[in-house]
Each structure stands twice: as C-alpha cells, then as structure tokens.
Scaffold this motif. Structure first.
Motif, PDB file in Angstrom:
ATOM      1  N   LEU A   1      -8.148  52.237  47.931  1.00 32.47           N
ATOM      2  CA  LEU A   1      -9.345  51.770  47.229  1.00 32.47           C
ATOM      3  C   LEU A   1     -10.441  52.835  47.243  1.00 32.47           C
ATOM      4  CD1 LEU A   1      -9.788  48.077  48.475  1.00 32.47           C
ATOM      5  CD2 LEU A   1      -8.850  48.862  46.299  1.00 32.47           C
ATOM      6  N   ILE A   2     -10.190  53.932  47.936  1.00 36.39           N
ATOM      7  CA  ILE A   2     -11.224  54.967  48.084  1.00 36.39           C
ATOM      8  C   ILE A   2     -11.250  55.861  46.845  1.00 36.39           C
ATOM      9  CG2 ILE A   2     -12.038  56.878  49.542  1.00 36.39           C
ATOM     10  CD1 ILE A   2     -12.018  53.988  50.849  1.00 36.39           C
ATOM     11  N   THR A   3     -12.440  56.041  46.284  1.00 36.69           N
ATOM     12  CA  THR A   3     -12.594  56.912  45.115  1.00 36.69           C
ATOM     13  C   THR A   3     -13.699  57.930  45.378  1.00 36.69           C
ATOM     14  OG1 THR A   3     -14.234  55.500  44.014  1.00 36.69           O
ATOM     15  CG2 THR A   3     -11.902  55.030  43.565  1.00 36.69           C
ATOM     16  N   GLU A   4     -13.712  58.992  44.562  1.00 40.40           N
ATOM     17  CA  GLU A   4     -14.688  60.068  44.801  1.00 40.40           C
ATOM     18  C   GLU A   4     -16.104  59.673  44.430  1.00 40.40           C
ATOM     19  OE1 GLU A   4     -13.539  63.772  42.945  1.00 40.40           O
ATOM     20  OE2 GLU A   4     -11.601  63.667  43.966  1.00 40.40           O
ATOM     21  N   ASN A   5     -16.246  58.830  43.433  1.00 37.75           N
ATOM     22  CA  ASN A   5     -17.585  58.457  42.984  1.00 37.75           C
ATOM     23  C   ASN A   5     -17.561  57.063  42.353  1.00 37.75           C
ATOM     24  OD1 ASN A   5     -16.732  58.788  40.200  1.00 37.75           O
ATOM     25  ND2 ASN A   5     -16.787  61.000  40.614  1.00 37.75           N
ATOM     26  N   ALA A   6     -18.752  56.600  42.003  1.00 39.09           N
ATOM     27  CA  ALA A   6     -18.890  55.226  41.501  1.00 39.09           C
ATOM     28  C   ALA A   6     -18.162  55.031  40.169  1.00 39.09           C
ATOM     29  CB  ALA A   6     -20.366  54.890  41.357  1.00 39.09           C
ATOM     30  N   GLN A   7     -18.202  56.055  39.327  1.00 39.46           N
ATOM     31  CA  GLN A   7     -17.536  55.883  38.025  1.00 39.46           C
ATOM     32  C   GLN A   7     -16.028  55.720  38.195  1.00 39.46           C
ATOM     33  OE1 GLN A   7     -18.857  58.362  34.833  1.00 39.46           O
ATOM     34  NE2 GLN A   7     -17.054  57.917  33.582  1.00 39.46           N
ATOM     35  N   GLN A   8     -15.462  56.541  39.080  1.00 42.12           N
ATOM     36  CA  GLN A   8     -14.017  56.370  39.352  1.00 42.12           C
ATOM     37  C   GLN A   8     -13.751  55.005  39.973  1.00 42.12           C
ATOM     38  OE1 GLN A   8     -12.397  59.608  41.641  1.00 42.12           O
ATOM     39  NE2 GLN A   8     -12.819  61.122  40.057  1.00 42.12           N
ATOM     40  N   GLY A   9     -14.713  54.542  40.760  1.00 42.64           N
ATOM     41  CA  GLY A   9     -14.576  53.210  41.361  1.00 42.64           C
ATOM     42  C   GLY A   9     -14.562  52.123  40.301  1.00 42.64           C
TER      43      GLY A   9
ATOM     44  N   VAL B   1     -14.399  47.249  45.445  1.00 38.96           N
ATOM     45  CA  VAL B   1     -14.175  48.699  45.517  1.00 38.96           C
ATOM     46  C   VAL B   1     -15.435  49.383  46.063  1.00 38.96           C
ATOM     47  CG1 VAL B   1     -13.689  50.787  44.172  1.00 38.96           C
ATOM     48  CG2 VAL B   1     -12.464  48.659  43.652  1.00 38.96           C
ATOM     49  N   ALA B   2     -16.599  48.951  45.587  1.00 37.21           N
ATOM     50  CA  ALA B   2     -17.854  49.562  46.048  1.00 37.21           C
ATOM     51  C   ALA B   2     -18.027  49.357  47.558  1.00 37.21           C
ATOM     52  CB  ALA B   2     -19.034  48.968  45.279  1.00 37.21           C
ATOM     53  N   ALA B   3     -17.748  48.150  48.032  1.00 38.66           N
ATOM     54  CA  ALA B   3     -17.872  47.885  49.470  1.00 38.66           C
ATOM     55  C   ALA B   3     -16.898  48.760  50.252  1.00 38.66           C
ATOM     56  CB  ALA B   3     -17.626  46.404  49.748  1.00 38.66           C
TER      57      ALA B   3
ATOM     58  N   ASN C   1     -15.914  51.602  49.593  1.00 38.68           N
ATOM     59  CA  ASN C   1     -16.381  52.995  49.574  1.00 38.68           C
ATOM     60  C   ASN C   1     -17.797  53.153  50.137  1.00 38.68           C
ATOM     61  OD1 ASN C   1     -14.408  54.891  47.933  1.00 38.68           O
ATOM     62  ND2 ASN C   1     -14.294  52.846  47.014  1.00 38.68           N
ATOM     63  N   ASN C   2     -18.265  52.125  50.834  1.00 39.82           N
ATOM     64  CA  ASN C   2     -19.617  52.145  51.395  1.00 39.82           C
ATOM     65  C   ASN C   2     -20.657  52.530  50.329  1.00 39.82           C
ATOM     66  OD1 ASN C   2     -21.446  51.739  53.454  1.00 39.82           O
ATOM     67  ND2 ASN C   2     -21.361  53.864  54.166  1.00 39.82           N
ATOM     68  N   TYR C   3     -20.444  52.034  49.116  1.00 42.27           N
ATOM     69  CA  TYR C   3     -21.373  52.246  47.993  1.00 42.27           C
ATOM     70  C   TYR C   3     -21.627  53.731  47.702  1.00 42.27           C
ATOM     71  CZ  TYR C   3     -21.654  47.290  48.725  1.00 42.27           C
ATOM     72  OH  TYR C   3     -21.300  45.979  48.886  1.00 42.27           O
ATOM     73  N   TRP C   4     -20.674  54.567  48.020  1.00 46.26           N
ATOM     74  CA  TRP C   4     -20.737  56.018  47.740  1.00 46.26           C
ATOM     75  C   TRP C   4     -22.049  56.607  48.266  1.00 46.26           C
ATOM     76  CZ3 TRP C   4     -19.045  52.336  44.209  1.00 46.26           C
ATOM     77  CH2 TRP C   4     -17.667  52.343  43.970  1.00 46.26           C
ATOM     78  N   ARG C   5     -22.453  56.146  49.441  1.00 40.50           N
ATOM     79  CA  ARG C   5     -23.769  56.524  49.977  1.00 40.50           C
ATOM     80  C   ARG C   5     -23.844  57.946  50.514  1.00 40.50           C
ATOM     81  NH1 ARG C   5     -24.533  50.977  52.229  1.00 40.50           N
ATOM     82  NH2 ARG C   5     -26.216  50.065  51.015  1.00 40.50           N
TER      83      ARG C   5
END
Ligand code: HEM
Length: 76
Positions: free
Chosen positions: A9-17, A67-69, A71-75
């Motif tokens: 579920l890990i992505t590089e950025n929000a758009q990929q998420g 997905v955002a959660a 990825n820790n909101y890509w913080r």
C-alpha cells in the motif's frame, strides 16, 4: 485471482496513492463480478449516470483514506 497485483500500500506520493485507490476500487468490482462480458455490458449504463459516478467516486475516496493512512499522509 492468482496473479499478485497488490504488493504494497506504500506509494511515493499522494497522486500515486490516489491512483492505487482507483486500482483497488476497480479491482473490487472485478472480484465482485469476474465476467468481462457482464462488466462490459454494465459499463454503458454507469458511465453516463451521475449517481453511479458519484457512488464510484465515494468508493475511491474510502480506499484513498486507507492508502493515505498507510502512508502516514506522505508527511515526511
Ligand atoms: C472503465 C473506474 C465501477 C466496468 C473504467 C475506467 C475507470 C473506472 C477510471 C476508465 C478506464 C480508462 O478508460 O482508462 C471505476 C470505479 C468504479 C467502477 C472507480 C467503482 C468503484 C464499474 C462497474 C462496472 C465497471 C460497477 C461494471 C460492472 C467498467 C468497464 C470499463 C470501465 C467494462 C471499460 C473497460 C476498462 O477500461 O477496463 N472504470 N469503475 N466499472 N469500467 Fe469501471
């Protein structure tokens, strides 16, 4: 479905998420209705129906929350 399509579920950025959330949503439909033929028939009725499109967007939004959660909101 034997083919592995969800490695992480890990992505590089929000758009990929968001794109992953789209994929999860579409795969949900595919698992639910495995027939390409039936999905193809139903496509024409939902693609021009505002309520169906809003319902689809809601499914995507729910998956995007997950997905955002993850990825820790890509913080960082
Ligand atoms: C196409 C998303 C529900 C059948 C598409 C496309 C998207 C999408 C983005 C365009 C792909 C492209 O042209 O690049 C979704 C989402 C859904 C959903 C987010 C709900 C969560 C459904 C349902 C059906 C369906 C309920 C039928 C049972 C199809 C078919 C296509 C399509 C047959 C065209 C072929 C394909 O590109 O795979 N969908 N859809 N979809 N959708 Fe959906």
């Amino acid at each position: 479905m034997s083919h592995m399509w969800l490695e992480s579920l890990i992505t590089e950025n929000a758009q990929q998420g968001f794109e992953l959330a789209m994929k999860l949503s579409r795969m949900g439909v595919k698992y639910t209705q495995p027939s390409d033929e039936v999905r193809g028939k139903l496509r024409s009725s939902y693609e021009e129906n505002a309520d169906s499109l809003i319902a689809s967007s809601q499914v995507v939004a729910i998956n995007f929350q997950t997905v955002a959660a993850a990825n820790n909101y890509w913080r960082s």
